[in-house]
Design an enzyme around this catalytic site. Sequence first.
Site, PDB file in Angstrom:
ATOM      1  N   ASP A   1       0.531  -1.555  -0.392  1.00 35.28           N
ATOM      2  CA  ASP A   1       0.020  -0.043  -0.502  1.00 35.28           C
ATOM      3  C   ASP A   1       0.608   0.958  -0.240  1.00 35.28           C
ATOM      4  OD1 ASP A   1      -3.146   0.823   0.253  1.00 35.28           O
ATOM      5  OD2 ASP A   1      -1.848   2.307   1.780  1.00 35.28           O
TER       6      ASP A   1
ATOM      7  N   ASP B   1      -2.774  -0.266   5.911  1.00 32.02           N
ATOM      8  CA  ASP B   1      -3.394  -1.078   5.217  1.00 32.02           C
ATOM      9  C   ASP B   1      -3.098  -2.350   4.337  1.00 32.02           C
ATOM     10  OD1 ASP B   1      -5.377   1.201   5.683  1.00 32.02           O
ATOM     11  OD2 ASP B   1      -4.242   2.931   4.276  1.00 32.02           O
TER      12      ASP B   1
ATOM     13  N   HIS C   1      -5.631   4.511   5.821  1.00 32.12           N
ATOM     14  CA  HIS C   1      -4.582   5.620   4.920  1.00 32.12           C
ATOM     15  C   HIS C   1      -3.109   6.247   6.004  1.00 32.12           C
ATOM     16  CE1 HIS C   1      -7.696   6.407   2.453  1.00 32.12           C
ATOM     17  NE2 HIS C   1      -9.049   6.347   3.351  1.00 32.12           N
TER      18      HIS C   1
END
Length: 183
Positions: free
Chosen positions: A10, A163, A158
Amino acid sequence: MILETYISVDVETAGPVPCEYALLSIGACLVNDPDVTFYRELKPDRPAARPDALDISGLSLETLAQTGCDPQCALRDFAEWLQSVTPAGHRPVFVAFNAPFDWMFVADYFHRYLGHNPFGHSALDIKAYYMGLTGVLWSETSLQHVARRLQSSTELKHNALSDAQDQARIFQQIFRRPQIAAV
């Protein structure tokens, strides 16, 4: 036959495309062991930023300019980590929830700073995999829909590492589902 090691990745960025906006953080973990991780925050390599992107991640270009890792060093560290967690005879497979977005930044930065991408030219998109496995509509592949169907309370924080770990756990659940016979 080349075996595969699934790596959940991510990123957090300063905007929607790598040609204009900086990659700000990279989080990764092994899908089969989300506690085996990699995380770096990067010094921005360009000044443009969308306020909504920075608001989502909570990252600051000014702070990262002081505390972030040089992008070339960060990508070298990431490539070394990938090599260390990918057994001989295996290849790392990039896995992400909305892989096109994350992959384009990672691929761009690997090529720009190291001249090659250890993941190659492909990525496994969890949303598309889930759609193909279950037959749901594309509109039903958002994290909220998938988490609800899997009875998971996962929500994006976030933070690239958090994540990546959450999406690894979701992919584990999807991957373990009974396979659908090919038509």
